[in-house]
Design an enzyme around this catalytic site. Structure first.
Site, PDB file in Angstrom:
ATOM      1  N   ASP A 193     -13.426  -1.966   3.287  1.00 14.55           N
ATOM      2  CA  ASP A 193     -12.482  -2.046   4.403  1.00 14.55           C
ATOM      3  C   ASP A 193     -13.223  -1.526   5.642  1.00 14.55           C
ATOM      4  O   ASP A 193     -13.863  -2.310   6.369  1.00 14.55           O
ATOM      5  CB  ASP A 193     -11.234  -1.203   4.052  1.00 14.55           C
ATOM      6  CG  ASP A 193     -10.217  -1.061   5.174  1.00 14.55           C
ATOM      7  OD1 ASP A 193     -10.517  -1.441   6.316  1.00 14.55           O
ATOM      8  OD2 ASP A 193      -9.101  -0.546   4.930  1.00 14.55           O
ATOM      9  N   GLU A 205     -11.002   0.447  -3.237  1.00 15.82           N
ATOM     10  CA  GLU A 205     -11.261   0.154  -1.829  1.00 15.82           C
ATOM     11  C   GLU A 205     -11.956   1.335  -1.149  1.00 15.82           C
ATOM     12  O   GLU A 205     -11.515   2.478  -1.291  1.00 15.82           O
ATOM     13  CB  GLU A 205      -9.901  -0.149  -1.163  1.00 15.82           C
ATOM     14  CG  GLU A 205      -9.983  -0.723   0.234  1.00 15.82           C
ATOM     15  CD  GLU A 205      -8.582  -1.068   0.768  1.00 15.82           C
ATOM     16  OE1 GLU A 205      -7.651  -1.312  -0.039  1.00 15.82           O
ATOM     17  OE2 GLU A 205      -8.414  -1.071   1.996  1.00 15.82           O
ATOM     18  N   LYS A 211      -1.022  -1.041  -4.511  1.00 13.66           N
ATOM     19  CA  LYS A 211      -2.225  -0.263  -4.172  1.00 13.66           C
ATOM     20  C   LYS A 211      -1.799   1.165  -3.907  1.00 13.66           C
ATOM     21  O   LYS A 211      -0.843   1.395  -3.161  1.00 13.66           O
ATOM     22  CB  LYS A 211      -2.875  -0.893  -2.939  1.00 13.66           C
ATOM     23  CG  LYS A 211      -3.748   0.016  -2.084  1.00 13.66           C
ATOM     24  CD  LYS A 211      -4.449  -0.786  -1.006  1.00 13.66           C
ATOM     25  CE  LYS A 211      -4.588  -0.009   0.295  1.00 13.66           C
ATOM     26  NZ  LYS A 211      -5.138  -0.842   1.385  1.00 13.66           N
ATOM     27  N   GLY A 215      -3.620  -4.083   6.363  1.00 12.79           N
ATOM     28  CA  GLY A 215      -2.570  -3.727   7.321  1.00 12.79           C
ATOM     29  C   GLY A 215      -2.864  -2.396   7.967  1.00 12.79           C
ATOM     30  O   GLY A 215      -3.657  -1.597   7.450  1.00 12.79           O
ATOM     31  N   LYS A 269      -3.005   5.065  -2.699  1.00 11.63           N
ATOM     32  CA  LYS A 269      -4.036   5.816  -1.995  1.00 11.63           C
ATOM     33  C   LYS A 269      -4.528   6.918  -2.921  1.00 11.63           C
ATOM     34  O   LYS A 269      -3.715   7.543  -3.627  1.00 11.63           O
ATOM     35  CB  LYS A 269      -3.449   6.423  -0.718  1.00 11.63           C
ATOM     36  CG  LYS A 269      -3.062   5.375   0.321  1.00 11.63           C
ATOM     37  CD  LYS A 269      -4.288   4.769   0.972  1.00 11.63           C
ATOM     38  CE  LYS A 269      -3.915   3.841   2.119  1.00 11.63           C
ATOM     39  NZ  LYS A 269      -5.109   3.293   2.775  1.00 11.63           N
ATOM     40  N   ASP A 288      -7.195   2.871  -3.032  1.00 14.55           N
ATOM     41  CA  ASP A 288      -7.899   2.925  -1.744  1.00 14.55           C
ATOM     42  C   ASP A 288      -8.218   4.380  -1.427  1.00 14.55           C
ATOM     43  O   ASP A 288      -7.318   5.214  -1.319  1.00 14.55           O
ATOM     44  CB  ASP A 288      -6.998   2.323  -0.646  1.00 14.55           C
ATOM     45  CG  ASP A 288      -7.705   2.213   0.706  1.00 14.55           C
ATOM     46  OD1 ASP A 288      -8.872   2.632   0.817  1.00 14.55           O
ATOM     47  OD2 ASP A 288      -7.069   1.687   1.651  1.00 14.55           O
ATOM     48  N   SER A 310       0.873  -1.163   0.000  1.00 12.98           N
ATOM     49  CA  SER A 310       0.000   0.000   0.000  1.00 12.98           C
ATOM     50  C   SER A 310       0.915   1.219   0.000  1.00 12.98           C
ATOM     51  O   SER A 310       1.740   1.368   0.901  1.00 12.98           O
ATOM     52  CB  SER A 310      -0.860  -0.029   1.260  1.00 12.98           C
ATOM     53  OG  SER A 310      -1.572   1.167   1.399  1.00 12.98           O
ATOM     54  N   LYS A 368      -9.330  -6.889   8.343  1.00 15.72           N
ATOM     55  CA  LYS A 368      -8.311  -6.451   9.305  1.00 15.72           C
ATOM     56  C   LYS A 368      -8.751  -6.993  10.648  1.00 15.72           C
ATOM     57  O   LYS A 368      -9.873  -6.721  11.097  1.00 15.72           O
ATOM     58  CB  LYS A 368      -8.231  -4.925   9.370  1.00 15.72           C
ATOM     59  CG  LYS A 368      -7.555  -4.300   8.170  1.00 15.72           C
ATOM     60  CD  LYS A 368      -7.478  -2.795   8.286  1.00 15.72           C
ATOM     61  CE  LYS A 368      -6.864  -2.212   7.020  1.00 15.72           C
ATOM     62  NZ  LYS A 368      -7.104  -0.767   6.921  1.00 15.72           N
TER      63      LYS A 368
HETATM   64  O1  OSB Z   1      -6.981   1.793   4.625  1.00 13.37           O
HETATM   65  O2  OSB Z   1      -5.766   0.077   4.440  1.00 13.37           O
HETATM   66  C1  OSB Z   1      -5.959   1.189   4.927  1.00 13.37           C
HETATM   67  C2  OSB Z   1      -2.891   2.241   6.948  1.00 13.37           C
HETATM   68  C3  OSB Z   1      -3.487   2.880   8.014  1.00 13.37           C
HETATM   69  C4  OSB Z   1      -4.852   2.983   8.045  1.00 13.37           C
HETATM   70  C5  OSB Z   1      -5.635   2.471   7.012  1.00 13.37           C
HETATM   71  C6  OSB Z   1      -5.042   1.823   5.949  1.00 13.37           C
HETATM   72  C7  OSB Z   1      -3.640   1.735   5.904  1.00 13.37           C
HETATM   73  C8  OSB Z   1      -2.916   1.138   4.792  1.00 13.37           C
HETATM   74  C9  OSB Z   1      -1.515   0.661   5.081  1.00 13.37           C
HETATM   75  O3  OSB Z   1      -3.323   1.100   3.656  1.00 13.37           O
HETATM   76  C10 OSB Z   1      -1.374  -0.791   5.034  1.00 13.37           C
HETATM   77  C11 OSB Z   1      -0.029  -1.207   5.584  1.00 13.37           C
HETATM   78  O4  OSB Z   1       0.932  -1.183   4.818  1.00 13.37           O
HETATM   79  O5  OSB Z   1       0.053  -1.560   6.783  1.00 13.37           O
HETATM   80 MG    MG Z   2      -8.117   0.556   3.282  1.00 14.17          MG
END
Ligand code: OSB
Ligand code: MG
Length: 370
Positions: free
Chosen positions: A238, A213, A161, A290, A163, A188, A135, A262
């Site tokens: 999510d 996402e 992925k 994550g 953001k 995402d 991510s 998660k």
């Molecule tokens: O939306 O998946 C998410 C990190 C913090 C809060 C929300 C998200 C995320 C990530 C990071 O996308 C995922 C990771 O590398 O741990």
């Molecule tokens: Mg997410």
């Protein structure tokens, strides 16, 4: 297992690189770790709650007193057969799922160690290799993002992925796709859009994304169902999936075609496994999300990802992407093929570096039975 004592602690760890989502930038983590002391064995858990109540209403300062006042007293002195018995002991506390998950998962960790069995086997996992994705947060420039993607692809990661948010979306995806036409790519939004932006969101369809996402509100299923009917791209939920009931509702209404699990967001391994089973029965692929975890949470994510229906690459990646030095030994490593092989050792298969944790600890509280 008799639950004799529980230790909470906060550790502080700076990230190697800041992480930015549509709700803000994180430079350093404040992580709540729990240790359950049972029958001479220590089990460790990590609370997914962040530094701020932005991703979720839970944050470190709500999780700590919820544990000390309600959840820890519900466990102390109890004799339990298995960590599976934990959710019932928390049943009268509404929500606070990340706080519950940290404690329940620590009990699973203790149970696996006590039984001298790998945690992933205890959870019912079968996969001997886990496909990994990354991510990648919002950067200061598109050039920086492209450089980061290049690095992660070279490291072998199997899914990228990015953001997105209004102003950092179609323009960015266009640049990524024109450089890499064939990579497995997703995005995402962390709830950055509204249903009246459907025409804008439809533009995402041209990029052949594996999924988009959480485009809409965190607490909504219905409007995602309306949006999914308008898009070719699969929606993955999510934030909206907080329990097996919300997962069932999302699947039944067609609000998503993929679910990100998660373990903190849904309240622990027991609920995560329920969602996994329900999705498997409905032919909905899942993957493990994550939360910028330290090695303890990361090791638990690896164990969970061995369940059969974790069919898509997760956001479970190498320790060194986040930390100069992780609190487990060995650190989490990813092969050149973008895979992690779960250890055959008892427990998580990673040793907790208590010496390092002690140095990183800024507060600590132990509560005992009786
Ligand atoms: O939306 O998946 C998410 C990190 C913090 C809060 C929300 C998200 C995320 C990530 C990071 O996308 C995922 C990771 O590398 O741990
Ligand atoms: Mg997410």
């Amino acid at each position: 297992m008799k639950i004799e004592a529980i230790t909470l602690r906060e550790i502080q760890m700076p990230l190697v690189h800041f992480f930015e989502t549509s709700f803000g930038r994180t430079y350093s983590r404040r992580i709540l770790l729990v240790t359950v002391h049972c029958d001479g064995v220590d089990g460790w858990g990590e609370c997914g709650a962040g530094e701020d109540p932005f991703y979720s209403s839970e944050w470190i300062e709500s999780a700590w007193p919820t544990m000390t006042k309600y959840l820890v007293p519900a466990l102390l002195g109890q004799h339990i057969e298995s960590a599976r018995d934990c959710p019932a002991l928390f049943a009268n506390v509404r929500a606070h799922r990340m706080a519950k998950a940290a404690l329940e998962n620590a009990l699973w960790d203790a149970e696996a160690t006590k039984k001298q069995e790998p945690l992933w086997k205890l959870l019912g996992g079968t996969r001997r290799e886990i496909p990994c994705g990354v991510s990648i947060g919002i950067q200061d420039s598109v050039e920086q993002l492209l450089e980061k993607i290049q690095t992660e692809l070279a490291a072998g990661y199997r899914r990228i992925k990015v953001k997105v948010k209004p102003g950092w979306d179609v323009n960015v995806l266009e640049r990524v796709r024109s450089r890499w036409a064939d990579i497995t790519l997703s995005c995402d939004a962390n709830s950055a859009y509204t249903l009246d932006q459907v025409e804008h969101l439809r533009k995402f369809d041209q990029f052949n994304l594996l999924m988009i996402e959480q485009p809409l509100w965190n607490d909504d299923i219905y409007y995602h169902a309306r949006l999914q009917k308008e898009l070719r791209t699969a929606i993955c939920l999510d934030e909206s999936i907080v329990s097996s009931r919300t997962a069932a509702c999302a699947v039944e209404t067609g609000a998503c075609r993929i679910i990100n699990i998660k373990v903190g967001r849904v309240g622990g391994f027991s609920e995560a496994a329920k969602i996994h089973d329900l999705c498997q029965a409905q032919n909905i692929p899942v993957w493990c999300g994550g939360m910028l975890e330290s090695g303890i949470g990361r090791a638990h994510n690896i164990a969970l990802s061995t369940l059969e229906n974790f069919r898509l690459p997760g956001d479970v990646s190498a320790s060194k992407r986040y930390w100069k030095e992780d609190i487990i030994d060995p650190e989490v490593e990813v092969s050149a093929q973008g895979m992690i092989a779960p250890s055959g050792q008892p427990g998580t298969g990673y040793r907790v570096r208590t010496d390092l944790i002690e140095k990183l600890t800024v507060r600590k509280e132990t509560l005992r039975a009786g």
